[in-house]
Write a protein that holds these residues in place. Structure first.
Motif, PDB file in Angstrom:
ATOM      1  N   LEU A  88      11.773 -30.299  11.535  1.00 42.86           N
ATOM      2  CA  LEU A  88      10.527 -29.557  11.768  1.00 42.86           C
ATOM      3  C   LEU A  88      10.028 -29.610  13.205  1.00 42.86           C
ATOM      4  N   SER A  89      10.720 -30.373  14.073  1.00 42.29           N
ATOM      5  CA  SER A  89      10.180 -30.541  15.427  1.00 42.29           C
ATOM      6  C   SER A  89      11.265 -30.559  16.509  1.00 42.29           C
ATOM      7  N   GLY A  90      12.184 -29.605  16.409  1.00 43.91           N
ATOM      8  CA  GLY A  90      13.164 -29.436  17.478  1.00 43.91           C
ATOM      9  C   GLY A  90      14.354 -30.370  17.446  1.00 43.91           C
ATOM     10  N   GLU A  91      14.451 -31.202  16.401  1.00 44.84           N
ATOM     11  CA  GLU A  91      15.558 -32.176  16.337  1.00 44.84           C
ATOM     12  C   GLU A  91      16.270 -32.111  14.993  1.00 44.84           C
ATOM     13  N   LEU A  92      17.554 -32.480  15.023  1.00 46.06           N
ATOM     14  CA  LEU A  92      18.337 -32.693  13.800  1.00 46.06           C
ATOM     15  C   LEU A  92      19.063 -34.021  13.932  1.00 46.06           C
ATOM     16  N   PRO A  93      19.340 -34.696  12.804  1.00 47.97           N
ATOM     17  CA  PRO A  93      20.151 -35.920  12.883  1.00 47.97           C
ATOM     18  C   PRO A  93      21.509 -35.626  13.519  1.00 47.97           C
ATOM     19  N   LEU A  94      22.087 -36.654  14.134  1.00 46.88           N
ATOM     20  CA  LEU A  94      23.364 -36.479  14.843  1.00 46.88           C
ATOM     21  C   LEU A  94      24.568 -36.747  13.942  1.00 46.88           C
ATOM     22  N   LYS A  95      24.360 -37.532  12.888  1.00 39.43           N
ATOM     23  CA  LYS A  95      25.492 -37.949  12.033  1.00 39.43           C
ATOM     24  C   LYS A  95      25.324 -37.410  10.609  1.00 39.43           C
ATOM     25  N   TRP A  96      26.436 -36.928  10.042  1.00 39.14           N
ATOM     26  CA  TRP A  96      26.464 -36.401   8.678  1.00 39.14           C
ATOM     27  C   TRP A  96      27.781 -36.827   8.039  1.00 39.14           C
ATOM     28  N   HIS A 127      14.580 -34.334  26.131  1.00 40.77           N
ATOM     29  CA  HIS A 127      14.183 -33.182  25.312  1.00 40.77           C
ATOM     30  C   HIS A 127      15.255 -32.104  25.339  1.00 40.77           C
ATOM     31  N   LEU A 128      15.746 -31.778  26.525  1.00 35.08           N
ATOM     32  CA  LEU A 128      16.728 -30.698  26.642  1.00 35.08           C
ATOM     33  C   LEU A 128      18.015 -31.049  25.898  1.00 35.08           C
ATOM     34  N   TRP A 129      18.448 -32.299  26.023  1.00 34.34           N
ATOM     35  CA  TRP A 129      19.667 -32.727  25.326  1.00 34.34           C
ATOM     36  C   TRP A 129      19.497 -32.621  23.812  1.00 34.34           C
ATOM     37  N   LYS A 130      18.364 -33.135  23.312  1.00 28.93           N
ATOM     38  CA  LYS A 130      18.105 -33.097  21.856  1.00 28.93           C
ATOM     39  C   LYS A 130      18.036 -31.660  21.336  1.00 28.93           C
ATOM     40  N   PHE A 131      17.309 -30.807  22.055  1.00 25.94           N
ATOM     41  CA  PHE A 131      17.122 -29.428  21.596  1.00 25.94           C
ATOM     42  C   PHE A 131      18.432 -28.658  21.610  1.00 25.94           C
ATOM     43  N   LYS A 132      19.238 -28.865  22.658  1.00 28.54           N
ATOM     44  CA  LYS A 132      20.530 -28.173  22.738  1.00 28.54           C
ATOM     45  C   LYS A 132      21.443 -28.612  21.597  1.00 28.54           C
ATOM     46  N   LYS A 133      21.451 -29.910  21.357  1.00 21.78           N
ATOM     47  CA  LYS A 133      22.287 -30.472  20.285  1.00 21.78           C
ATOM     48  C   LYS A 133      21.879 -29.873  18.932  1.00 21.78           C
ATOM     49  N   ALA A 134      20.566 -29.864  18.667  1.00 27.53           N
ATOM     50  CA  ALA A 134      20.056 -29.332  17.392  1.00 27.53           C
ATOM     51  C   ALA A 134      20.351 -27.842  17.264  1.00 27.53           C
ATOM     52  N   ALA A 135      20.158 -27.101  18.360  1.00 27.28           N
ATOM     53  CA  ALA A 135      20.389 -25.651  18.331  1.00 27.28           C
ATOM     54  C   ALA A 135      21.851 -25.328  18.028  1.00 27.28           C
ATOM     55  N   ASN A 136      22.765 -26.108  18.583  1.00 25.26           N
ATOM     56  CA  ASN A 136      24.197 -25.881  18.339  1.00 25.26           C
ATOM     57  C   ASN A 136      24.595 -26.250  16.914  1.00 25.26           C
ATOM     58  N   MET A 137      23.996 -27.318  16.401  1.00 25.53           N
ATOM     59  CA  MET A 137      24.352 -27.830  15.080  1.00 25.53           C
ATOM     60  C   MET A 137      23.758 -26.996  13.931  1.00 25.53           C
TER      61      MET A 137
END
Length: 365
Positions: A88-96, A127-137
């Protein structure tokens, strides 16, 4: 359908991201009661307690440990057999793990890219790293305005087709009818003037409150400001003292949502001269309260304000002054714009937003 949410902001943010998270879960659980809604976090708080009491909303305590939100929350959602995970706030978990689950992320704004001067170097990079990672995932990204969608496509290099604009609404308190007694009690408690202009939001550079203070300097127009003070407040305080305006402006903090709804309702004009926003919830709050809005002609603010709000150049004190004075002296024009604004703001009501969210969930499933 079983939908899991990263509920950190739901439980721990008082405004902004917290309000977005609580309202989203509230309206989905109300309009789509047959689904299960899982709130994942290490702990819960009193915030959103009424939503958690609903039979289709469940708190799930996530795994403990450092970085558990990044490394374990996704897998915890998969263990619950969730169909969708919504950050809900620009992030997703990194591991699944291997279990299938669709991923959605809401990105509210990229202000840290557009206005880097308001953020530390470290915060900008993280912030930029987290958002890019979430956007790609993510399978889909929700932008809360057309302006934010443009920024996501431009700054995160995301294909336009991956981003859906779904506006956000506001707290139900702004749509409720308050009793005459309660309205009077709020007026008395905060010693509100008979007539005043209102500003709501954190008192910080980007929100540009000093421009309004300068605009009403030399007038007898009172202003009420509701918001947390930052270092920027010292600039305002200095100007007020220099121009003997201390009694013209009332600063309020620790105002409840129900009290805030009354303050919006009894204000003559809501003034919001921000340089840049991801959306501008206070504008929606004002329009639902039938209070005319004066706001900036920049970023997404015209999206939130509609064609009957009054737009200013946020850098131009004289423009702000002229527009405020025009509305302050013209009751019939205020009323006309209030009614038109109230018609416009219905598109930000709970049901249409819930429908758009559910359509997106069903589409990716």
């Amino acid at each position: 359908m079983k939908i899991a949410f990263d509920a950190k902001r739901f439980f721990h943010n008082t405004s902004g991201l917290g309000n977005y998270s609580r309202d989203l879960v509230r309206i989905l659980s109300e309009y789509y009661p047959d689904n299960e809604y899982l709130l994942l976090n290490k702990n819960k708080s009193e915030r959103g307690k009424d939503i958690l009491e609903r039979p289709n909303v469940t708190f799930i305590e996530t795994s403990k440990g450092n970085l558990s939100r990044q490394l374990k929350m996704g897998k915890d959602a998969q263990k619950q057999s969730a169909d969708i995970f919504h950050g809900l706030s620009g992030e997703l978990p990194l591991k699944w793990d291997q279990k299938p689950i669709k991923k959605i992320v809401t990105i509210h704004d990229l202000i840290f890219v557009r206005y880097p001067q308001y953020y530390s170097f470290f915060d900008r990079k993280i912030h930029l790293w987290k958002f890019k990672k979430a956007a790609n995932m993510a399978d889909k990204i929700i932008a809360i305005s057309e302006q934010t969608k443009k920024d996501i496509v431009q700054y995160l290099n995301v294909p336009e087709s991956k981003v859906e604009v779904i506006y956000q609404g506001c707290h139900k308190a702004f749509k409720e009818h308050q009793s005459v007694e309660f309205i009077q009690s709020v007026k008395d408690k905060f010693k509100l003037p008979e007539r005043f202009i209102l500003n709501v939001g954190t008192i910080e550079d980007r929100k540009n409150l000093l421009s309004v203070v300068k605009a009403i300097s030399g007038t007898e127009i009172p202003m009420v400001v509701v918001g947390r003070k930052t270092k920027y407040y010292q600039k305002i305080e200095k100007f007020l003292k220099k121009n003997k305006m201390e009694k013209q402006i009332i600063f309020l903090e620790r105002v409840s949502m129900d009290e805030l709804a009354v303050i919006y309702k009894v204000a003559d004009i809501f003034v919001y001269p921000s340089f840049f926003e991801g959306f501008g919830i206070p504008i929606i709050e004002a329009l639902f309260s039938k209070t005319v809005v004066v706001t900036s002609n920049t970023s997404c603010l015209p999206e939130a304000g509609g064609k009957d709000s009054v737009y200013i150049d946020p850098k131009n004190d004289l423009d702000i002054r002229a527009k405020i004075k025009f509305l302050w002296d013209n009751e019939s024009e205020r009323k006309r714009r209030e009614e038109k604004g109230f018609e416009f703001v219905q598109k930000f009501n709970d049901e249409p937003i819930a429908n758009e969210l559910m359509n997106l969930y069903q589409k990716i499933i």
